[in-house]
Every structure is written in C-alpha cells, then in structure tokens.
Design a protein around this motif. Sequence first.
Motif, PDB file in Angstrom:
ATOM      1  N   THR A 250       0.868   8.390  25.926  1.00 47.31           N
ATOM      2  CA  THR A 250       2.035   7.627  26.387  1.00 47.31           C
ATOM      3  C   THR A 250       1.673   6.358  27.148  1.00 47.31           C
ATOM      4  OG1 THR A 250       2.102   8.996  28.353  1.00 47.31           O
ATOM      5  CG2 THR A 250       3.560   9.620  26.543  1.00 47.31           C
ATOM      6  N   GLY A 251       0.366   6.058  27.223  1.00 46.05           N
ATOM      7  CA  GLY A 251       0.014   4.842  27.960  1.00 46.05           C
ATOM      8  C   GLY A 251      -1.310   4.286  27.495  1.00 46.05           C
ATOM      9  N   TYR A 252      -1.739   3.240  28.162  1.00 49.49           N
ATOM     10  CA  TYR A 252      -2.991   2.558  27.866  1.00 49.49           C
ATOM     11  C   TYR A 252      -4.167   3.524  27.994  1.00 49.49           C
ATOM     12  CZ  TYR A 252      -6.960  -0.555  28.636  1.00 49.49           C
ATOM     13  OH  TYR A 252      -8.180  -1.172  28.573  1.00 49.49           O
ATOM     14  N   GLN A 253      -5.078   3.503  27.042  1.00 50.19           N
ATOM     15  CA  GLN A 253      -6.265   4.368  27.072  1.00 50.19           C
ATOM     16  C   GLN A 253      -7.508   3.487  27.234  1.00 50.19           C
ATOM     17  OE1 GLN A 253      -5.705   7.839  26.841  1.00 50.19           O
ATOM     18  NE2 GLN A 253      -3.575   7.155  26.895  1.00 50.19           N
ATOM     19  N   ALA A 254      -8.137   3.572  28.407  1.00 46.13           N
ATOM     20  CA  ALA A 254      -9.294   2.708  28.686  1.00 46.13           C
ATOM     21  C   ALA A 254     -10.478   3.121  27.818  1.00 46.13           C
ATOM     22  CB  ALA A 254      -9.681   2.796  30.151  1.00 46.13           C
ATOM     23  N   GLU A 255     -11.355   2.120  27.590  1.00 47.42           N
ATOM     24  CA  GLU A 255     -12.556   2.366  26.820  1.00 47.42           C
ATOM     25  C   GLU A 255     -13.400   3.454  27.495  1.00 47.42           C
ATOM     26  OE1 GLU A 255     -15.192  -0.750  24.356  1.00 47.42           O
ATOM     27  OE2 GLU A 255     -13.165  -1.142  25.027  1.00 47.42           O
ATOM     28  N   GLY A 256     -14.010   4.333  26.700  1.00 47.61           N
ATOM     29  CA  GLY A 256     -14.881   5.358  27.273  1.00 47.61           C
ATOM     30  C   GLY A 256     -14.143   6.636  27.655  1.00 47.61           C
ATOM     31  N   THR A 257     -12.813   6.660  27.514  1.00 49.65           N
ATOM     32  CA  THR A 257     -12.075   7.875  27.847  1.00 49.65           C
ATOM     33  C   THR A 257     -11.863   8.713  26.581  1.00 49.65           C
ATOM     34  OG1 THR A 257      -9.920   6.812  27.511  1.00 49.65           O
ATOM     35  CG2 THR A 257     -10.836   6.727  29.737  1.00 49.65           C
ATOM     36  N   LEU A 258     -11.642  10.005  26.797  1.00 53.54           N
ATOM     37  CA  LEU A 258     -11.372  10.898  25.672  1.00 53.54           C
ATOM     38  C   LEU A 258     -10.071  10.480  24.977  1.00 53.54           C
ATOM     39  CD1 LEU A 258     -12.344  13.316  24.117  1.00 53.54           C
ATOM     40  CD2 LEU A 258     -11.375  14.810  25.849  1.00 53.54           C
ATOM     41  N   GLY A 259      -9.136   9.970  25.778  1.00 58.15           N
ATOM     42  CA  GLY A 259      -7.877   9.480  25.217  1.00 58.15           C
ATOM     43  C   GLY A 259      -8.123   8.374  24.205  1.00 58.15           C
ATOM     44  N   ARG A 260      -9.054   7.464  24.522  1.00 59.36           N
ATOM     45  CA  ARG A 260      -9.368   6.369  23.610  1.00 59.36           C
ATOM     46  C   ARG A 260     -10.016   6.905  22.326  1.00 59.36           C
ATOM     47  NH1 ARG A 260     -10.720   0.662  23.129  1.00 59.36           N
ATOM     48  NH2 ARG A 260      -9.450   0.242  24.934  1.00 59.36           N
ATOM     49  N   GLU A 261     -10.919   7.912  22.491  1.00 62.22           N
ATOM     50  CA  GLU A 261     -11.545   8.529  21.310  1.00 62.22           C
ATOM     51  C   GLU A 261     -10.476   9.091  20.375  1.00 62.22           C
ATOM     52  OE1 GLU A 261     -14.707  11.532  21.676  1.00 62.22           O
ATOM     53  OE2 GLU A 261     -15.241  10.578  23.575  1.00 62.22           O
ATOM     54  N   LEU A 262      -9.515   9.799  20.973  1.00 57.68           N
ATOM     55  CA  LEU A 262      -8.443  10.397  20.171  1.00 57.68           C
ATOM     56  C   LEU A 262      -7.592   9.320  19.510  1.00 57.68           C
ATOM     57  CD1 LEU A 262      -7.600  13.237  22.664  1.00 57.68           C
ATOM     58  CD2 LEU A 262      -8.114  13.620  20.247  1.00 57.68           C
ATOM     59  N   GLU A 263      -7.283   8.280  20.289  1.00 64.40           N
ATOM     60  CA  GLU A 263      -6.476   7.177  19.777  1.00 64.40           C
ATOM     61  C   GLU A 263      -7.160   6.528  18.570  1.00 64.40           C
ATOM     62  OE1 GLU A 263      -5.731   4.096  22.669  1.00 64.40           O
ATOM     63  OE2 GLU A 263      -4.733   2.817  21.203  1.00 64.40           O
ATOM     64  N   GLU A 264      -8.509   6.439  18.639  1.00 63.24           N
ATOM     65  CA  GLU A 264      -9.240   5.775  17.554  1.00 63.24           C
ATOM     66  C   GLU A 264      -9.549   6.714  16.390  1.00 63.24           C
ATOM     67  OE1 GLU A 264     -12.455   3.925  19.695  1.00 63.24           O
ATOM     68  OE2 GLU A 264     -11.218   2.173  20.181  1.00 63.24           O
ATOM     69  N   GLY A 265      -8.953   7.920  16.433  1.00 60.48           N
ATOM     70  CA  GLY A 265      -9.044   8.807  15.271  1.00 60.48           C
ATOM     71  C   GLY A 265     -10.254   9.721  15.237  1.00 60.48           C
ATOM     72  N   ALA A 266     -10.799  10.106  16.394  1.00 65.15           N
ATOM     73  CA  ALA A 266     -11.941  11.031  16.430  1.00 65.15           C
ATOM     74  C   ALA A 266     -11.621  12.283  15.608  1.00 65.15           C
ATOM     75  CB  ALA A 266     -12.250  11.414  17.873  1.00 65.15           C
ATOM     76  N   GLU A 267     -12.604  12.726  14.794  1.00 65.41           N
ATOM     77  CA  GLU A 267     -12.365  13.925  13.982  1.00 65.41           C
ATOM     78  C   GLU A 267     -12.766  15.170  14.736  1.00 65.41           C
ATOM     79  OE1 GLU A 267     -14.257  13.278  10.232  1.00 65.41           O
ATOM     80  OE2 GLU A 267     -12.830  11.678   9.711  1.00 65.41           O
ATOM     81  N   GLU A 268     -13.500  14.950  15.830  1.00 67.33           N
ATOM     82  CA  GLU A 268     -14.039  16.051  16.606  1.00 67.33           C
ATOM     83  C   GLU A 268     -14.107  15.600  18.055  1.00 67.33           C
ATOM     84  OE1 GLU A 268     -17.435  18.576  14.499  1.00 67.33           O
ATOM     85  OE2 GLU A 268     -18.195  16.931  15.702  1.00 67.33           O
ATOM     86  N   ILE A 269     -13.768  16.478  18.996  1.00 63.11           N
ATOM     87  CA  ILE A 269     -13.887  16.116  20.415  1.00 63.11           C
ATOM     88  C   ILE A 269     -14.601  17.237  21.161  1.00 63.11           C
ATOM     89  CG2 ILE A 269     -11.933  14.511  20.629  1.00 63.11           C
ATOM     90  CD1 ILE A 269     -10.271  16.979  21.533  1.00 63.11           C
ATOM     91  N   THR A 270     -15.172  16.893  22.327  1.00 60.53           N
ATOM     92  CA  THR A 270     -15.870  17.901  23.128  1.00 60.53           C
ATOM     93  C   THR A 270     -15.369  17.850  24.569  1.00 60.53           C
ATOM     94  OG1 THR A 270     -17.769  17.269  21.763  1.00 60.53           O
ATOM     95  CG2 THR A 270     -18.193  18.885  23.497  1.00 60.53           C
TER      96      THR A 270
END
Length: 419
Positions: free
Chosen positions: A324-344
């Motif tokens: 619901t908001g801005y996702q700074a670089e290096g955050t898990l939110g940004r990874e998800l926003e950029e379409g990560a297929e896998e997260i840890t």
Amino acid sequence: MAIVRFHGGCHQIGMSCIEIDTKKSRILLDCGMDPTNNAIPKVDENVDAVIVSHAHLDHCGAIPFYKFKKIYCTTPTADLMYITWKDTLNLSKSYKEEDIQRSLNNTETLNYKEEKQITEDITLKFYNAGHILGSASIYLDIDGKKILYTGDINETPTRTLLPADTDVDEIDVLIIESTYGSPLDIKPSRKALEKQLIDEIAETIENGGKVIIPVFAIGRAQEILLIINNYIRSGKLKDVPVYVDGSLIHATGIYMSYLDWLNPKLKNMVENRVNPFGELKKADNSVFNKEPCIIISTSGMVQGGPVLQYLSLLKSPKNKLILTGYQAEGTLGRELEEGAEEITPFKNKIPVRGKVVKIEFSAHGDYNSLVRYIKKIPTPKKAFVVHGERYQTLSFAMTIWKSLKIPTFAPVNGSILPL
Ligand SMILES: [Zn+2]
Ligand SMILES: [Zn+2]
C-alpha cells in the motif's frame, strides 16, 4: 541575522532536520532517521528546543539518541512518537528504553493554532498538515520574521483527516516538502485507489483466498481499516474476518482517542455507535485455516514486524499480497514488488505463487496538490525545497521559481544559508 542549517532531509526522504540559529536562540525543526540505513543527523544536543512536525520515523526517529532539554509537538504526536520509538528500539536496539522515557519527559505538547513563546525571540504555532494524526506545519515568528516549515503535507481530505490548513498568517520564508514535486507525479484520486483496492480484495475473497496487506502503523493502517470496514458495512464487500497485527493496533487506539483531531465524519460515526476501524481482531493461528480472510499487519515495507509470519500464505496461488505504499530499495517489499519468485523472510525459502499488487495510498499531496497549496497560502518572499528525491526537489524548486515567481533554493545536506 538568523541563519538556517540543513542537517538532513535535503535531496532525500529521511533524516529531516533543520537548525535555525538566531541572535538569542538555537532550535531544530524535526530530528529524523533515514529509514533505509538508520543514519541520523549530527547535531548539538544543547539546542534550546526541538520542534517535531509529526510522528513518522524520518521526522522524529533520531531524538532518543540525544539528550535534548525540550521537545515541542502536538498532543497526539507525543503519543504516536512513543510507538515509532518503541518500534525502532525493537527492530534495531539502537537506543534504550530510558532514552525514550527521557525524551517523553522533556516533551511539551500544544494544540493546533495555540501560540507559545519558546525562546527569548521565537514564538511557535502549529497548523494542521493533513498528513497523519497530529501532523503539523510549524510556524515561527522570529523577532518579526515569519517562517513556515510545512513538514509532510496533504492538501486534499482523506477518510481520516481534514486537509492541511492554508489559512496561515503571512510568510516571509517557506520551507516546503517535495515528495511528489515533479510535474510527472500526478496520482489517481482517492476514490479510484479505493475502488482498485476493493476490487483486488473482492477477487481473492470470491476465489476463497486470503489477502495480506502490509501497512505502516501510523496513518496508512487506519485509512485501509476505514475503507475495508466501510465497504463491508455497506455490503459491497463480503463480510469476511479482518485480522490485524503489530503496532498498528496501539496506533489505531490512539486515533480513536483523538476523534476531535480527525475528519469530523469519523466522530459522527462513533456518535452513531459505529466503530469506524472495525473491531480489531488480533491475528492468530486461525488465519492459516481454510476460510477466506484479510490480514493487515506491519511493517509497511515487509522489513520485519509480524507480517513476515503470514508470508508463507503466498505459497498458494489463491492468496494475494497488496502493498500500500512506497517500497524502498533493499526491502523485502521491493523484492516482492519486482516479482521475486522466491523469498526468505526467515530461514526457509518460500515460493511466491500468490499474486502481488501495489496500490499506493500516499499521505502526501501529489504535484497538483502541492502547487494548489502554495497558491492558497500567503505568498512567501523566499522558499526552500526539502524532503524529496533529487529529481523531485529540483523540479519543484523550478516550478516555484518559474511559475510562481518566488526566489527558491534547493539546499543540500550541510548547507548554511541566511534566513
Ligand atoms: Zn510523514
Ligand atoms: Zn516524511
């Protein structure tokens, strides 16, 4: 002659801190932390006072690091700062509980438009900034010279708040934020964003899935709760359990205890026995059973906080995550926003099969709103632009100078200029 020192928050969002030195006093406007790397501004803790615009980390997060003798803010901001400082303590252990207690003990609160002489030559007044509960623009009268520091502003009304005050007294120097300062920063209307949010939720619920919504504890959480509960009450969204987790529960309690500071529509609802934010069911293991539900939890950039526990739900393609908001670089939110297929988020990898969408509910006015704000307030003789990425800061300084004919500067961190 008074001078202004920009310690932080120039050409960046984070670490807002401006020092004003006059013949007889020295004060700070905000003393925030950079949320991306926990950096804090280097200041002298012997200043006469720190004036805080609002309780977000980038405006008040650095205060407990210093032994300031006096801190001024609005009444709700004092309560909300406690949550921000506690969250910071829990995440980074960068200061101690006693530092938080000392800072709170030295805090004095004011209402909007209440005047207070804070040093021999400075009088302070807060105006509503329309950004989060208790958020203020700071108005200073320094020996006859009038300064307005906007803090973070929103000139359009939201479900939670009235728009920023523009019936401000005359201004010599304006210090204004520029989060959406580029002419390209035109945002969809609140109504359009709400419809998008509800459509995304409804789609998942209809398919028997669950929706996870990471939020910032203060401001965003309450607005999302208001929207969802409103649509459920009116029958336009299926009545499924709405679970909450994290410090947003405490923050929403503070919102409820300051109804007079919020959009009057909320007070009317409470008077008609409607709890605008819903019943705040604390999330438990039942979120993992089969029933569809909505989970609203901190942190907003999916950087720690209880939201991490629910990410395993994304293994199922039925479930959805709504940022619901801005996702700074290096955050898990940004990874998800950029379409990560896998997260840890913890030790084990989680495949992301659920859909991830972003619907940005900003608490800042967009470019048009910032321009309208400047046109509504009394015309300043000079302006400084802060609190924006480099491009936004420079574009907005250009806008003010070119189209509004006000001499405007875009200082960098470390700049020392005459007021
Ligand atoms: Zn803010
Ligand atoms: Zn800010």
